[in-house]
Scaffold this active site. Structure first.
Site, mmCIF file in Angstrom:
data_model
loop_
_atom_site.group_PDB
_atom_site.id
_atom_site.type_symbol
_atom_site.label_atom_id
_atom_site.label_comp_id
_atom_site.label_asym_id
_atom_site.label_seq_id
_atom_site.Cartn_x
_atom_site.Cartn_y
_atom_site.Cartn_z
ATOM 1 N N GLU A 63 13.135 -3.262 9.402
ATOM 2 C CA GLU A 63 12.873 -3.503 10.825
ATOM 3 C C GLU A 63 12.212 -4.865 11.022
ATOM 4 O OE1 GLU A 63 10.238 -0.386 12.025
ATOM 5 O OE2 GLU A 63 11.772 1.164 11.788
ATOM 6 N N ASP A 87 2.229 2.344 -5.975
ATOM 7 C CA ASP A 87 1.549 2.957 -7.112
ATOM 8 C C ASP A 87 2.276 4.228 -7.564
ATOM 9 O OD1 ASP A 87 -1.042 2.857 -8.689
ATOM 10 O OD2 ASP A 87 -1.194 4.883 -7.886
HETATM 11 C C1 NOJ Z 1 -1.524 3.233 -11.513
HETATM 12 C C2 NOJ Z 1 -2.566 2.192 -11.292
HETATM 13 O O1 NOJ Z 1 -2.088 0.955 -11.740
HETATM 14 C C3 NOJ Z 1 -3.802 2.650 -12.020
HETATM 15 O O2 NOJ Z 1 -4.789 1.661 -12.033
HETATM 16 C C4 NOJ Z 1 -4.302 3.900 -11.363
HETATM 17 O O3 NOJ Z 1 -5.400 4.401 -12.099
HETATM 18 C C5 NOJ Z 1 -3.220 4.974 -11.318
HETATM 19 N N1 NOJ Z 1 -1.954 4.461 -10.894
HETATM 20 C C6 NOJ Z 1 -3.596 6.075 -10.362
HETATM 21 O O4 NOJ Z 1 -3.545 5.602 -9.040
#
Ligand code: NOJ
Length: 565
Positions: free
Chosen positions: A266, A217
């Protein structure tokens, strides 16, 4: 954990062949909206297990699960309270293991979402930081600062969060903490060795449980330079994204991924990762190279209009970038952050201003702030979506599909304000409608409670028109979107033999034609005038078959048109 039915993966292709992920079809599951096994209105892990046959029949190579970890759901689970557990409302670790076994048993890999930029404010570390007070070691794991102005009553800087509203929040003792996203998502301090060590532990925890890969993310936001004096928002906005920006896409983030890569390697086979990095295209290879995460999302197609010129440019540029990085390209039309593509293509096209720098920075929220009616042309949107999806599935590289797109689902616009969940909706006082409309639980059956999702209700309300998009309804119709995706995914095994593509000129600005290494050709007619069908056997058509032509707004796949290229 062994896979027992690898029909579409590297094991089947032989040890010298490309790794499984290079041309995989990866299906994104938003777990709380997929299938609800216990009837509490929230989708859950046993719900995913119960649909393993559906996923196998669909023909995907892997699933990517959005966060299923304990969370107060301030941001749909992207506010993680414990990275090494399952939200008790969604099941247990045993349920998770059973799901992995069920998917692996059908030859389907499992990718999980890692959210390293921020934790939930309910995470034990943040609670400890609040209790321990200013100057404590516990606060070092986050980004705490004194405020500005008289008595520190103003935030340290006037920065805005991605979801709207201020990016600094004051705590009871007067200090402020930084949050790029919602207030409930404090950013971690990635200069802290404990933060780094803990995420390595998390990666090992899931890898040891048999997880095959990770989706990272906002991979471009982890490291920061918060040397004082902090720049103002205006100064920040004027800075280039050149690797030295204080908050975004900094060069030093790659030290983290180099370490993660050593951890992934790993394992046998090495674990994979895909970066969610909303960065300038030229910087994508830094995330996608083999010494780093190995693959990165390319969101260009998702941001393009249904337009031949745009699609061709995006594909050409991204194949070059992928080759430069040593990775394969990725293609995405929909995910849990954007308006579903069937709907996007049924709305008037966005102007370039609405898809500019802010859009990229925010990573999702660039679409509509109002309802969708009356401009939405549902039929045209779906017709174009079918054509675009079949174009995407024929491209070299990995196809990332979002749950419900195989049903041709439209965005749900009619969610009452009181039932909306997305923090963007609240933080912008409704100016941004938010992302709930693409997260409504799936319709499995036309009839029955919550369209077969679970029991009586669902955590986001399903509209009545979901019935006609239900899985059982579509299974009764051979020309449904679902049957089209199934056919395309079956054929992909034959199509994805090499990672090349060769354009064939069509003499028309609104028609694209390309050839793949197995000799198949793909034609997408973005216009409305029919295009003469090239020689060969049509194995797939996104629209109604019309003898001798590729009808307007449709894609065909043609076998045997040419010898292998
Ligand atoms: C990107 C994610 O896809 C989204 O859904 C989220 O709100 C933000 N990052 C924050 O984690």
């Amino acid at each position: 954990m062994t896979l027992t039915a690898q029909t579409r993966t590297d094991a089947a292709a032989g040890p010298d062949q490309a790794p499984w992920w290079r041309q995989a079809a990866v299906y994104q599951i938003y777990p709380r909206s997929f299938a609800d096994s216990n009837g509490d209105g929230l989708g859950d892990i046993p719900g995913v297990t119960s649909r393993a046959d559906y996923l196998a029949e669909l023909g995907v190579d892997a699933v990517w699960l959005s966060p299923f970890y304990p969370s107060e759901l301030a941001d749909g689970g992207y506010d993680v309270a414990d990275y090494r557990d399952v939200d008790p409302r969604l099941g247990t670790l045993d349920d998770f293991d059973a799901m992995v076994a069920a998917l692996h048993g059908r030859g389907i890999r499992v990718v999980v979402d890692i959210v390293p930029n921020h934790t939930s404010d309910q995470h034990a570390w943040f609670q400890e930081a609040l209790a321990a007070g200013r100057g404590s070691a516990a606060r070092e794991r986050y980004i705490f600062r004194e405020g500005s102005g008289p008595g520190g009553s103003e935030p340290p800087a006037d920065w805005e969060s991605v979801f709207g509203g201020p990016a600094w929040e004051r705590v009871a003792d007067g200090q402020w903490y930084f949050h790029n996203f919602a207030t409930e998502q404090p950013d971690l301090n990635w200069d802290h060795p404990e933060v780094r060590a803990d995420f390595v532990r998390t990666l090992r925890f899931w890898s040891d449980r048999g997880v095959d890969g990770f989706r990272i993310d906002v991979a471009h936001m982890l490291t920061k330079d918060l040397t004082e004096p902090l720049p103002s928002r205006a100064e920040l906005d004027a800075l280039p994204f050149d690797g030295k920006h204080p908050l975004i896409d900094r060069d030093d983030v790659h030290e983290i991924y180099a370490e993660w890569r050593r951890v992934f390697n790993e394992y046998d086979p090495p674990r994979t990762a895909v970066a969610e990095a909303w960065v300038d295209a030229s910087r994508i290879p830094l995330y996608a190279r083999p010494e780093s995460l190995g693959q990165a999302f390319n969101f260009d197609l998702l941001q393009a209009d249904f337009d031949a010129g745009e699609f061709r440019r995006v594909v050409t540029d991204n194949l070059v970038l992928a080759a430069a990085s040593g990775s394969s390209s990725t293609w995405v039309l929909s995910n849990h952050d954007v308006v579903r593509h069937a709907t996007r293509y049924g709305l008037p096209a966005l102007g370039p201003d609405e898809r500019g720098r802010d859009a990229v920075k925010q990573g999702s929220l660039w679409l509509h702030s109002g309802g969708l009616e009356p401009q939405l042309d549902r039929e045209a949107g779906l017709r174009r979506a079918r054509a675009a999806s079949m174009f995407l599935l024929a491209l070299p590289g990995s196809a990332y599909l979002y749950q419900g797109e195989e049903l041709g689902l439209h965005e749900v616009a009619e969610i009452p304000a009181a039932e909306r969940q997305d923090p963007t909706f609240y933080r912008t006082a409704g100016e941004e409608i938010g992302r709930d409309g693409c997260r409504v639980p799936l319709p499995w059956t036309a009839e029955g409670r919550s369209h077969g999702f679970g029991a009586d209700g669902s955590h986001l309300p399903q509209p009545g028109w979901f019935a006609q998009y239900a899985v059982d309804e579509q299974e009764r119709h051979p020309d449904s979107v679902l049957e089209l995706y199934r056919a395309a995914l079956r054929l992909r095994a034959e199509l994805q033999t090499g990672e090349r593509l060769e354009w064939v000129e069509t003499g028309r600005d609104d028609v694209l034609r390309f050839r793949r290494p197995n000799g198949w050709e793909v034609v997408t007619n973005f216009g409305t005038e029919p295009f003469a069908l090239p020689a060969g056997e049509v194995v797939l058509a996104s629209g109604a078959a019309v003898a001798g032509v590729v009808p307007g707004e449709s894609t065909v796949w043609i076998r045997g048109a040419h010898a292998r290229v």
